[in-house]
Design a protein around this motif. Structure first.
Motif, PDB file in Angstrom:
ATOM      1  N   THR A 239       0.306  -0.784   0.346  1.00  0.00           N
ATOM      2  CA  THR A 239       0.133   0.235   0.180  1.00  0.00           C
ATOM      3  C   THR A 239       1.243   1.597   0.105  1.00  0.00           C
ATOM      4  O   THR A 239       0.548   2.141   0.544  1.00  0.00           O
ATOM      5  CB  THR A 239      -0.637   0.204   1.086  1.00  0.00           C
ATOM      6  OG1 THR A 239      -0.660   0.140   2.111  1.00  0.00           O
ATOM      7  CG2 THR A 239      -1.805  -1.271   1.142  1.00  0.00           C
TER       8      THR A 239
ATOM      9  N   ASN B 107      -1.147   6.155 -13.861  1.00  0.00           N
ATOM     10  CA  ASN B 107      -1.644   4.867 -13.250  1.00  0.00           C
ATOM     11  C   ASN B 107      -1.079   3.905 -14.960  1.00  0.00           C
ATOM     12  O   ASN B 107      -1.499   4.260 -15.892  1.00  0.00           O
ATOM     13  CB  ASN B 107      -3.161   4.482 -14.077  1.00  0.00           C
ATOM     14  CG  ASN B 107      -3.335   3.253 -12.774  1.00  0.00           C
ATOM     15  OD1 ASN B 107      -2.761   2.097 -13.215  1.00  0.00           O
ATOM     16  ND2 ASN B 107      -4.860   2.754 -12.794  1.00  0.00           N
TER      17      ASN B 107
ATOM     18  N   THR C 212      -2.268   0.895 -15.145  1.00  0.00           N
ATOM     19  CA  THR C 212      -2.472  -0.683 -14.876  1.00  0.00           C
ATOM     20  C   THR C 212      -3.976  -0.814 -15.549  1.00  0.00           C
ATOM     21  O   THR C 212      -4.404   0.748 -16.037  1.00  0.00           O
ATOM     22  CB  THR C 212      -2.836  -1.210 -13.555  1.00  0.00           C
ATOM     23  OG1 THR C 212      -3.848  -0.921 -12.904  1.00  0.00           O
ATOM     24  CG2 THR C 212      -1.365  -1.253 -13.678  1.00  0.00           C
TER      25      THR C 212
ATOM     26  N   TRP D 115      -8.464   0.943 -12.092  1.00  0.00           N
ATOM     27  CA  TRP D 115      -8.887   2.325 -11.582  1.00  0.00           C
ATOM     28  C   TRP D 115      -7.405   1.950 -10.151  1.00  0.00           C
ATOM     29  O   TRP D 115      -7.726   0.930  -9.963  1.00  0.00           O
ATOM     30  CB  TRP D 115      -9.476   2.388 -10.912  1.00  0.00           C
ATOM     31  CG  TRP D 115     -10.874   3.705 -12.083  1.00  0.00           C
ATOM     32  CD1 TRP D 115     -11.969   2.223 -12.850  1.00  0.00           C
ATOM     33  CD2 TRP D 115     -10.705   4.415 -12.295  1.00  0.00           C
ATOM     34  NE1 TRP D 115     -12.510   3.509 -13.485  1.00  0.00           N
ATOM     35  CE2 TRP D 115     -11.933   5.057 -13.482  1.00  0.00           C
ATOM     36  CE3 TRP D 115      -9.790   6.105 -11.690  1.00  0.00           C
ATOM     37  CZ2 TRP D 115     -12.098   5.954 -13.860  1.00  0.00           C
ATOM     38  CZ3 TRP D 115     -10.683   7.247 -11.970  1.00  0.00           C
ATOM     39  CH2 TRP D 115     -11.290   7.517 -13.496  1.00  0.00           C
ATOM     40  N   GLN D 116      -6.747   3.132  -9.651  1.00  0.00           N
ATOM     41  CA  GLN D 116      -5.935   3.157  -8.228  1.00  0.00           C
ATOM     42  C   GLN D 116      -6.338   4.173  -8.202  1.00  0.00           C
ATOM     43  O   GLN D 116      -6.902   5.300  -8.397  1.00  0.00           O
ATOM     44  CB  GLN D 116      -4.774   2.660  -8.915  1.00  0.00           C
ATOM     45  CG  GLN D 116      -4.439   1.911  -9.784  1.00  0.00           C
ATOM     46  CD  GLN D 116      -4.616   0.196  -9.265  1.00  0.00           C
ATOM     47  OE1 GLN D 116      -4.177  -0.115  -7.868  1.00  0.00           O
ATOM     48  NE2 GLN D 116      -4.831  -0.558  -9.673  1.00  0.00           N
TER      49      GLN D 116
ATOM     50  N   SER E 113      -6.176  -0.417  -3.720  1.00  0.00           N
ATOM     51  CA  SER E 113      -6.291  -0.073  -5.210  1.00  0.00           C
ATOM     52  C   SER E 113      -7.832  -0.343  -5.693  1.00  0.00           C
ATOM     53  O   SER E 113      -9.604  -0.518  -6.251  1.00  0.00           O
ATOM     54  CB  SER E 113      -6.703  -1.729  -5.579  1.00  0.00           C
ATOM     55  OG  SER E 113      -6.745  -2.602  -5.637  1.00  0.00           O
TER      56      SER E 113
ATOM     57  N   THR F 257      -6.683  -2.794  -0.014  1.00  0.00           N
ATOM     58  CA  THR F 257      -5.870  -3.699  -0.979  1.00  0.00           C
ATOM     59  C   THR F 257      -4.528  -3.339  -1.877  1.00  0.00           C
ATOM     60  O   THR F 257      -4.469  -2.162  -1.722  1.00  0.00           O
ATOM     61  CB  THR F 257      -7.253  -3.642  -1.962  1.00  0.00           C
ATOM     62  OG1 THR F 257      -8.037  -3.934  -1.264  1.00  0.00           O
ATOM     63  CG2 THR F 257      -6.667  -5.096  -2.829  1.00  0.00           C
TER      64      THR F 257
ATOM     65  N   VAL G 113      -1.271  -2.584  -4.096  1.00  0.00           N
ATOM     66  CA  VAL G 113      -0.788  -2.584  -5.628  1.00  0.00           C
ATOM     67  C   VAL G 113      -0.373  -3.317  -6.091  1.00  0.00           C
ATOM     68  O   VAL G 113       0.969  -3.452  -5.145  1.00  0.00           O
ATOM     69  CB  VAL G 113      -1.521  -1.309  -5.992  1.00  0.00           C
ATOM     70  CG1 VAL G 113      -2.424  -0.600  -5.760  1.00  0.00           C
ATOM     71  CG2 VAL G 113      -0.333  -0.399  -5.272  1.00  0.00           C
TER      72      VAL G 113
ATOM     73  N   ALA H  19       1.933   0.681 -10.471  1.00  0.00           N
ATOM     74  CA  ALA H  19       1.210   0.528 -10.852  1.00  0.00           C
ATOM     75  C   ALA H  19       0.639   2.147 -10.841  1.00  0.00           C
ATOM     76  O   ALA H  19       0.074   2.668 -11.612  1.00  0.00           O
ATOM     77  CB  ALA H  19      -0.289  -0.225  -9.978  1.00  0.00           C
TER      78      ALA H  19
END
Length: 98
Positions: free
Chosen positions: A2, A21, A23, A26-27, A76, A84, A86, A90
């Motif tokens: 995190t 980002n 990835t 969404w982050q 995330s 959560t 990442v 990311a």
């Protein structure tokens, strides 16, 4: 992880940010008003959403005041309570502060 980061251990201002980002999901960069390293999912005062394969940027000469300190986590999930982790790299970028 995190990416728990203590940016400043005293009162300050966030003047802006530029986050990318890498990835397809969404982050979220979460800002915390703390003088110690933050815990993801606790004490979030601002959420910065970074779109999939996109950027989030902001700048304000007046800034956003943090009375205690400036902490940052990257997760995330959108909820303030989300913790959560990442994946590596990311979200990349910078937080501009004083």
């Amino acid at each position: 992880t995190t990416n728990s980061t203590l940016v400043k251990n005293a009162a300050g201002k966030v003047l802006g940010w530029y986050f990318a980002n890498t990835t397809a999901a969404w982050q979220y960069v979460k800002l915390h008003n703390l003088a110690t390293a933050p815990t993801a999912g606790s004490g979030v005062v601002r959420t910065i959403a970074v779109p999939p394969n996109g950027i989030s940027q902001f700048f304000s000469e007046g800034g956003i005041t943090f009375a205690t300190g400036i902490g940052m986590t990257v997760v995330s999930g959108a909820a303030d309570t989300d913790a959560t982790a990442v994946t590596a790299a990311a979200v990349v970028g910078e937080l501009i502060w004083a």
